[in-house]
Design an enzyme around this catalytic site. Structure first.
Site, PDB file in Angstrom:
ATOM      1  N   ILE A  11      48.086  30.043  31.425  1.00 28.48           N
ATOM      2  CA  ILE A  11      47.468  31.372  31.506  1.00 28.48           C
ATOM      3  C   ILE A  11      47.790  32.067  32.820  1.00 28.48           C
ATOM      4  CG2 ILE A  11      45.204  30.744  32.450  1.00 28.48           C
ATOM      5  CD1 ILE A  11      44.071  32.638  30.175  1.00 28.48           C
ATOM      6  N   ASP A  34      40.263  26.861  35.764  1.00 25.40           N
ATOM      7  CA  ASP A  34      39.669  27.495  36.952  1.00 25.40           C
ATOM      8  C   ASP A  34      40.474  27.125  38.198  1.00 25.40           C
ATOM      9  OD1 ASP A  34      37.854  28.826  38.560  1.00 25.40           O
ATOM     10  OD2 ASP A  34      36.233  27.372  38.307  1.00 25.40           O
TER      11      ASP A  34
END
Ligand code: ADP
Length: 171
Positions: A11, A34
């Site tokens: 991503i 994250d």
């Protein structure tokens, strides 16, 4: 109602207006996607998290920061329910997608990439995480034109594709 597609990839590399981060309540970085987003985007993202979210975020909520060195312009952070810790109300997971798209509308963005919220470290059962993600985005009133689900491996990619095109191969 956004157009929905899936890609296999990372991503942090997506060339979209906003990427979504599967964050935690503290919003100071973490593992999984994250950690990857903070590493790839650099310290600007953490600085923004501290400035804009001094108390972090509630589970099911979302908020934006800039994206530092990433190709995307914005990071929309959302806090998925921690299934492993007993947070199993599907409404919380649906809320992550709804709130993220509301934040995307506040930003006025056209293209958004999502990871599968809660489906990694937080342990939400994979196929249910996929169904919840696709169904919630599909009925969203958002102005976002295109949503991409970014699958981190071939297995997840195949499952998302089958969910998006269930008739294609008869499954
Ligand atoms: P959570 O804590 O919400 O479960 P994780 O980051 O552990 O979040 O995992 C969420 C999903 O993101 C999982 O499907 C995981 O495989 C995937 N993932 C991890 N890193 C990346 C990445 N760099 N790009 C896209 N997806 C990723």
């Amino acid at each position: 109602m956004p157009r929905i597609t899936a890609v296999r990839g990372d991503i942090t590399q997506q060339d979209v207006d906003a990427i979504v981060n599967a964050a935690n309540n503290a919003m100071r970085g973490g593992g999984g996607v994250d950690g990857a987003i903070h590493r790839a985007g650099g310290p600007a993202i953490l600085r923004d998290c501290i400035d804009r979210f001094p108390d972090g975020l509630a589970t099911g909520d979302a908020g934006w920061t800039t994206a530092g060195a990433l190709p995307a312009r914005w990071v929309i952070h959302t806090v998925g329910p921690n299934y492993r810790a007993g947070q199993r109300n599907p409404e919380l997971l649906r809320s992550c997608y709804r709130r993220s798209l509301e934040v995307a509308d506040e930003l006025g963005v056209q293209t958004v990439a999502f990871p599968l919220i809660s489906a990694g470290i937080y342990g939400w059962p994979l196929d249910d995480a996929i169904t919840t993600a696709v169904e919630t985005v599909a009925v969203s009133p958002s102005q976002v034109a295109a949503v991409t689900f970014v699958a981190f491996d071939d297995d997840i990619y195949g499952r998302i594709q089958r969910r998006l095109e269930p008739d294609r191969d008869g499954r």
